[in-house]
Design an enzyme around this catalytic site. Structure first.
Site, PDB file in Angstrom:
ATOM      1  N   ARG A  46       0.970  -1.454   0.376  1.00 44.04           N
ATOM      2  CA  ARG A  46       0.162   0.071   0.500  1.00 44.04           C
ATOM      3  C   ARG A  46       0.778   0.948  -0.236  1.00 44.04           C
ATOM      4  O   ARG A  46       1.711   0.958   1.062  1.00 44.04           O
ATOM      5  CB  ARG A  46      -0.645   0.109   1.028  1.00 44.04           C
ATOM      6  CG  ARG A  46      -1.941  -0.918   1.659  1.00 44.04           C
ATOM      7  CD  ARG A  46      -3.253  -0.913   0.212  1.00 44.04           C
ATOM      8  NE  ARG A  46      -4.182  -1.219   0.141  1.00 44.04           N
ATOM      9  CZ  ARG A  46      -4.298  -2.674  -0.481  1.00 44.04           C
ATOM     10  NH1 ARG A  46      -3.207  -2.577  -1.336  1.00 44.04           N
ATOM     11  NH2 ARG A  46      -6.118  -2.959  -0.458  1.00 44.04           N
ATOM     12  N   HIS A  55      -1.570  -0.635  -9.361  1.00 41.17           N
ATOM     13  CA  HIS A  55      -1.613  -1.269  -8.644  1.00 41.17           C
ATOM     14  C   HIS A  55      -2.525  -2.126  -9.313  1.00 41.17           C
ATOM     15  O   HIS A  55      -3.376  -2.739  -8.881  1.00 41.17           O
ATOM     16  CB  HIS A  55      -3.158  -0.476  -7.630  1.00 41.17           C
ATOM     17  CG  HIS A  55      -3.452  -0.925  -6.610  1.00 41.17           C
ATOM     18  ND1 HIS A  55      -4.020  -0.202  -5.428  1.00 41.17           N
ATOM     19  CD2 HIS A  55      -3.526  -2.743  -6.104  1.00 41.17           C
ATOM     20  CE1 HIS A  55      -3.933  -1.540  -4.336  1.00 41.17           C
ATOM     21  NE2 HIS A  55      -3.579  -2.684  -4.446  1.00 41.17           N
ATOM     22  N   GLU A 111      -4.519   6.843  -5.716  1.00 39.12           N
ATOM     23  CA  GLU A 111      -4.632   6.209  -6.546  1.00 39.12           C
ATOM     24  C   GLU A 111      -5.723   6.581  -6.498  1.00 39.12           C
ATOM     25  O   GLU A 111      -7.370   6.924  -5.769  1.00 39.12           O
ATOM     26  CB  GLU A 111      -4.648   4.948  -6.258  1.00 39.12           C
ATOM     27  CG  GLU A 111      -2.948   4.044  -5.862  1.00 39.12           C
ATOM     28  CD  GLU A 111      -2.822   3.033  -5.418  1.00 39.12           C
ATOM     29  OE1 GLU A 111      -3.961   2.309  -5.437  1.00 39.12           O
ATOM     30  OE2 GLU A 111      -2.002   2.667  -5.166  1.00 39.12           O
TER      31      GLU A 111
HETATM   32  O1  LIG Z   1      -4.727  -5.018  -3.875  1.00 45.53           O
HETATM   33  C1  LIG Z   1      -5.437  -5.746  -3.916  1.00 45.53           C
HETATM   34  C2  LIG Z   1      -5.413  -6.678  -2.483  1.00 45.53           C
HETATM   35  O2  LIG Z   1      -5.604  -5.903  -1.273  1.00 45.53           O
HETATM   36  O3  LIG Z   1      -5.856  -7.504  -3.191  1.00 45.53           O
END
Ligand SMILES: O=CC(=O)O
Length: 322
Positions: free
Chosen positions: A241, A288, A270
């Site tokens: 993250r 992402h 994002e």
């Molecule tokens: O970002 C992706 C997840 O949290 O699986």
């Protein structure tokens, strides 16, 4: 926990996902797909009818949970659930589940892909070839490095961290890790990883990979001080993250070549990420996309459906995070 387990005809709302079919779920529940582009007002007006919510990117805050008067379970469609107010859900007796099994392999794959791409200068080569420039790889500055024998420092040794460690091991890397809890010795031995304090991980690693969840504890764990402990030849890789990295400090470190580079799949904001990263040639940027494989996206929908059915129909919560 709110009443009414083993329900029949449970009503499930699917929010913030492009899919329009969930066969596993539709067999046993009444499933509604939120209209594309539905805003918070739509959810506030409609959530009250539903027993369960599957949420892609929709932030599920206190206001929404209050609107979900009948809600018994909310399932994320990934491993991360930082977009759900889990504490408030718990206080209301609402179960929160996630989908760790479906994303551990693709996310570890993405971290290792970034590691290889940074090592072998993939972004530079591709960019130059597209400009019809065949770089002279006899020149030192155009040569990459091999990950073999280098040290990978993994911050966060959950399922994704462990999967990444297994990939790194087949490449002959040394693996250090830092985690809230040290793993039992036999597991460390099986994985071939050594626990170290974070400062040692930062100062010894040739690659630092962030694989911990977004929590208050991990917020800006990579800040100015952490970056200053890294070697000037080291790379930072973030597939967890964006909140774990102080991006202003990272930009300064990258511009000043105080670290060698970064592979970033996640950002503090994002999708409106900091465009200053686009000006730097020592970064590789991805949107992402850690779990963005067709296989993972299919699997995650099954896992989220299973979370809902197990709890509402069979009375057994699975992948529960609260
Ligand atoms: O970002 C992706 C997840 O949290 O699986």
């Amino acid at each position: 926990m709110r009443e009414m387990l083993k329900m029949e005809n449970a009503k499930v709302l699917v929010a913030g996902l492009a899919v329009r079919q969930l066969p596993e779920l539709e067999k046993v529940c009444e499933v509604t797909f939120a209209p594309a582009g539905a805003g918070k007002d739509w959810y506030l007006a409609n959530l009250g009818d539903f027993d369960a919510l599957i949420t892609g990117k929709l932030p599920v805050d206190q206001e929404l949970l209050d609107a979900g008067k009948k809600l018994k379970i909310v399932s994320a469609t990934g491993v991360g659930y930082d977009h759900i107010d889990v504490d408030y859900a718990s206080s209301q007796g609402i179960i929160v589940s996630n989908c760790p099994a479906s994303v551990m392999q693709p996310t570890a794959e993405m971290a290792f892909t970034l590691l290889l791409a940074l090592s072998r200068k993939l972004a530079l080569y591709n960019q130059e070839m597209r400009q019809e420039n065949f770089l002279d790889t006899g020149l030192l500055e155009n040569q990459g490095q091999s990950p073999v024998g280098k040290t990978l420092g993994i911050f966060g040794m959950g399922r994704i961290g462990k999967t990444l460690a297994s990939y790194a091991r087949t490449f002959g890397m040394n693996i250090l890790y830092h985690n809230r809890h040290q793993l039992p010795e036999d597991e460390e031995r099986a994985l071939g990883v050594s626990y170290v304090p974070l400062a040692d991980l930062l100062s010894q690693a040739d690659y630092v990979s962030l694989n911990a969840p977004a929590t208050a504890e991990t917020y800006h764990v990579i800040d100015e001080a952490a970056l200053s402990m890294m070697q000037p030849t080291a790379f930072l890789i973030n597939t967890s993250r964006g909140s774990q990295v102080d991006e202003a400090a990272l930009l300064r470190a990258l511009k000043g070549k105080r670290i060698a580079g970064a592979g970033l799949d996640v950002f503090e904001e994002e999708p409106d990420f900091n465009k200053e990263f686009c000006q730097l040639d020592n970064v590789i940027l991805t949107p992402h996309a850690g779990s963005a494989t067709r296989e993972s996206r299919r699997s995650v929908l099954k896992e989220a459906s299973h979370n809902i059915v197990s709890f509402l129909v069979d009375g057994v919560p699975v992948n529960r995070v609260n």
